[in-house]
Design an enzyme around this catalytic site. Structure first.
Site, PDB file in Angstrom:
ATOM      1  N   CYS A   1       1.431  -2.984   8.167  1.00 33.39           N
ATOM      2  CA  CYS A   1       0.207  -3.130   7.491  1.00 33.39           C
ATOM      3  C   CYS A   1      -0.039  -4.062   6.486  1.00 33.39           C
ATOM      4  O   CYS A   1      -1.134  -4.152   5.817  1.00 33.39           O
ATOM      5  CB  CYS A   1      -0.078  -1.726   7.075  1.00 33.39           C
ATOM      6  SG  CYS A   1      -0.119  -0.420   8.322  1.00 33.39           S
TER       7      CYS A   1
ATOM      8  N   HIS B   1      -3.704  -1.337  -1.768  1.00 27.25           N
ATOM      9  CA  HIS B   1      -3.477  -0.859  -0.390  1.00 27.25           C
ATOM     10  C   HIS B   1      -3.977   0.664  -0.213  1.00 27.25           C
ATOM     11  O   HIS B   1      -4.557   0.729   0.929  1.00 27.25           O
ATOM     12  CB  HIS B   1      -2.136  -0.874  -0.140  1.00 27.25           C
ATOM     13  CG  HIS B   1      -1.479  -1.023   1.279  1.00 27.25           C
ATOM     14  ND1 HIS B   1      -2.000  -1.435   2.162  1.00 27.25           N
ATOM     15  CD2 HIS B   1      -0.773   0.101   1.802  1.00 27.25           C
ATOM     16  CE1 HIS B   1      -1.655  -1.059   3.334  1.00 27.25           C
ATOM     17  NE2 HIS B   1      -0.760   0.041   3.112  1.00 27.25           N
TER      18      HIS B   1
ATOM     19  N   GLU C   1       2.448   3.046  -5.309  1.00 26.67           N
ATOM     20  CA  GLU C   1       1.527   1.697  -5.561  1.00 26.67           C
ATOM     21  C   GLU C   1       1.003   1.835  -6.853  1.00 26.67           C
ATOM     22  O   GLU C   1       0.970   0.646  -7.682  1.00 26.67           O
ATOM     23  CB  GLU C   1       0.625   1.453  -4.294  1.00 26.67           C
ATOM     24  CG  GLU C   1      -0.202   0.321  -4.505  1.00 26.67           C
ATOM     25  CD  GLU C   1      -1.438  -0.066  -3.641  1.00 26.67           C
ATOM     26  OE1 GLU C   1      -1.921  -1.124  -3.572  1.00 26.67           O
ATOM     27  OE2 GLU C   1      -1.763   1.081  -3.088  1.00 26.67           O
TER      28      GLU C   1
ATOM     29  N   LYS D   1     -10.175   1.554   1.898  1.00 30.40           N
ATOM     30  CA  LYS D   1      -9.918   2.358   2.928  1.00 30.40           C
ATOM     31  C   LYS D   1     -10.685   3.890   2.910  1.00 30.40           C
ATOM     32  O   LYS D   1     -10.749   4.366   4.098  1.00 30.40           O
ATOM     33  CB  LYS D   1      -8.355   2.606   3.076  1.00 30.40           C
ATOM     34  CG  LYS D   1      -7.622   1.503   3.323  1.00 30.40           C
ATOM     35  CD  LYS D   1      -6.201   1.639   3.539  1.00 30.40           C
ATOM     36  CE  LYS D   1      -5.564   0.346   3.970  1.00 30.40           C
ATOM     37  NZ  LYS D   1      -5.273  -0.437   3.046  1.00 30.40           N
TER      38      LYS D   1
ATOM     39  N   HIS E   1      -7.808   3.248   7.604  1.00 26.20           N
ATOM     40  CA  HIS E   1      -6.545   2.415   7.744  1.00 26.20           C
ATOM     41  C   HIS E   1      -6.803   1.512   9.061  1.00 26.20           C
ATOM     42  O   HIS E   1      -6.132   1.851   9.867  1.00 26.20           O
ATOM     43  CB  HIS E   1      -5.366   3.023   7.498  1.00 26.20           C
ATOM     44  CG  HIS E   1      -4.070   2.158   7.112  1.00 26.20           C
ATOM     45  ND1 HIS E   1      -4.013   0.856   6.964  1.00 26.20           N
ATOM     46  CD2 HIS E   1      -2.847   2.381   6.574  1.00 26.20           C
ATOM     47  CE1 HIS E   1      -3.154   0.182   6.690  1.00 26.20           C
ATOM     48  NE2 HIS E   1      -2.347   1.217   6.648  1.00 26.20           N
TER      49      HIS E   1
ATOM     50  N   PHE F   1       5.311  -0.416   6.742  1.00 23.96           N
ATOM     51  CA  PHE F   1       6.398  -0.118   7.178  1.00 23.96           C
ATOM     52  C   PHE F   1       7.333  -1.312   7.404  1.00 23.96           C
ATOM     53  O   PHE F   1       7.068  -2.357   7.659  1.00 23.96           O
ATOM     54  CB  PHE F   1       6.296   0.618   8.785  1.00 23.96           C
ATOM     55  CG  PHE F   1       5.589   2.063   8.577  1.00 23.96           C
ATOM     56  CD1 PHE F   1       5.278   2.801   7.349  1.00 23.96           C
ATOM     57  CD2 PHE F   1       5.119   2.546   9.877  1.00 23.96           C
ATOM     58  CE1 PHE F   1       4.584   3.967   7.728  1.00 23.96           C
ATOM     59  CE2 PHE F   1       4.559   3.829   9.939  1.00 23.96           C
ATOM     60  CZ  PHE F   1       4.272   4.471   8.806  1.00 23.96           C
TER      61      PHE F   1
END
Length: 410
Positions: free
Chosen positions: A165, A305, A316, A334, A339, A398
């Site tokens: 991502c 993010h 984060e 988002k 996402h 990931f």
């Protein structure tokens, strides 16, 4: 700030095809409105969850032509549509440019997984003689860069970045480096993803990554909110046209903003879980600031993010807080788009460019009950009007991939 602008990479074109709409103007209006794009998805009927964020009203045959639409998986269709808008916005003419000096860098993770899933079903039900001869080129991850290059006549370096991502952010950062090195004069950079298939969704759901708010999908993506329970899967594409500042100015181009710094890091912690303290996020952001020659206090805004998962948002936030404290206004778009996986970073880089250009920070949709463990200055409820000289777009993925961009005002 003057040095960052002088040495920065000019953003001369933007293209967006996302759940917030088709085209930059429609996207910007939607993210400023704070209205979620999540809705029940007929292709996921009977599944858990049965909702997603898809691009509304996307007609590939009308936009690309029937033959191309048939030959391309949707993740390629979205990318080409966004690339065409971005190139048109830049004022460059592919019929006149030196294609050998034009690079294409696009982020993607899951390739044509929807095509692959459908063809596996065909194989099982009808046998190998009915499998499409286009299966492999439609499914290969690299083909999004290849087909974009074919479509616009870009004959320079062409490649796909795959950092989950963070892929779209990595693509823009790598394109910046190509321009700085002199390997190209124009870079078409961004990300694309369309992998909302029943099997992919089942896998994400089994991991516990997806929201389970099936009764209220429009409230499911709620970054930084106490009641967040997972992300909403989305599709989309974001493309930026990048040029060296001197070249853009020499041809009289209109510059939206500058990409002035890029940083990346690895958590080296876990395959799918982020570093609990957000140290990888912190390293990537500090590296981007150092690359831009800026200090944390120069940054007025961070597009985070902010996936709406319990783990990501708080970790984060810890990393961002150590860098900025409460000195930068933070949002996650988002909440509107869901996402879009590998496309997220590129789409959010474009939103960050627009925030700097227009001096407006989008609100974080559905943020009504702020997580008390998150100490950032979060923007919610309505857009925040402010003069922005510099902002950060942050991504993670990931595998422990972290990437950040610094955007400065034109």
């Amino acid at each position: 700030m003057g040095t960052a602008q002088k040495d920065g990479i000019a953003v001369t074109g933007l293209g967006l095809v996302t759940p917030a709409g088709i085209g930059v103007d429609e996207n910007w209006r939607r993210v400023l409105s704070g209205r979620s794009a999540a809705a029940c998805d007929p292709e996921l009927e009977g599944g858990k969850p049965d909702f997603s964020c898809r691009v509304p009203g996307f007609d590939a045959a009308a936009l690309l032509g029937r033959t191309k639409a048939w030959r391309y998986d949707r993740f390629v269709q979205l990318a080409i549509a966004a690339a065409r808008e971005a190139v048109a916005d830049s004022g460059l003419d592919p019929k006149e440019w030196d294609g050998a000096r034009v690079a294409v860098v696009v982020g993607n993770s899951l390739g044509g997984s929807t095509t692959f899933e459908r063809q596996c079903q065909t194989m099982g039900e009808q046998g190998p003689g009915m499998v499409s001869p286009m299966l492999v080129p439609m499914s290969m991850v690299n083909m999004v860069a290849g087909y974009v290059a074919i479509d616009i006549g870009a004959k320079g370096p062409s490649l796909v970045t795959a950092t989950a991502c963070a892929s779209g952010t990595t693509a823009v950062g790598y394109a910046q480096d190509l321009l700085r090195s002199g390997a190209c004069d124009v870079a078409i950079a961004g990300g694309s993803e369309s992998a909302i298939s029943p099997t992919v969704m089942a896998g994400l759901n089994q991991m516990g990554a997806l929201s389970k708010r099936m009764d209220y999908p429009e409230l499911a993506s709620r970054p930084f909110d106490t009641h967040r329970d997972g992300f909403v899967a989305a599709e989309g594409a974001g493309i930026l046209v990048l040029e060296r500042a001197a070249d853009a100015h020499a041809r009289g181009a209109s510059v939206h903003a500058y990409v002035s710094g890029y940083g990346a890091s690895s958590d080296a912690h876990h395959a799918t879980a982020p570093d609990p303290q957000g140290h990888g996020v912190e390293r990537a952001v500090r590296a981007a600031l150092a690359d831009a020659g800026l200090a944390p206090e120069d940054i007025g805004h961070v597009n985070a993010h902010g996936t709406s998962t319990p783990m990501n948002d708080v970790t984060e936030a810890r990393g961002l807080y150590r860098v900025f404290g409460e000195g930068a206004a933070v949002c996650s778009t988002k909440g509107v788009t869901g996402h879009p996986l590998a496309a997220a970073g590129a789409i959010e880089a474009a939103y960050t460019v627009l925030a700097v250009k227009h001096g407006r920070i989008p609100p974080t949709a559905n943020l009504t009950d702020r997580d008390p463990d998150i100490a950032l200055d979060l923007v919610a409820g309505a857009p925040r009007q402010t003069r922005l000289l510099a902002a950060v777009s942050n991504s993670a993925g990931f595998g422990g991939h972290n990437a950040a961009l610094v955007v400065t005002a034109a």
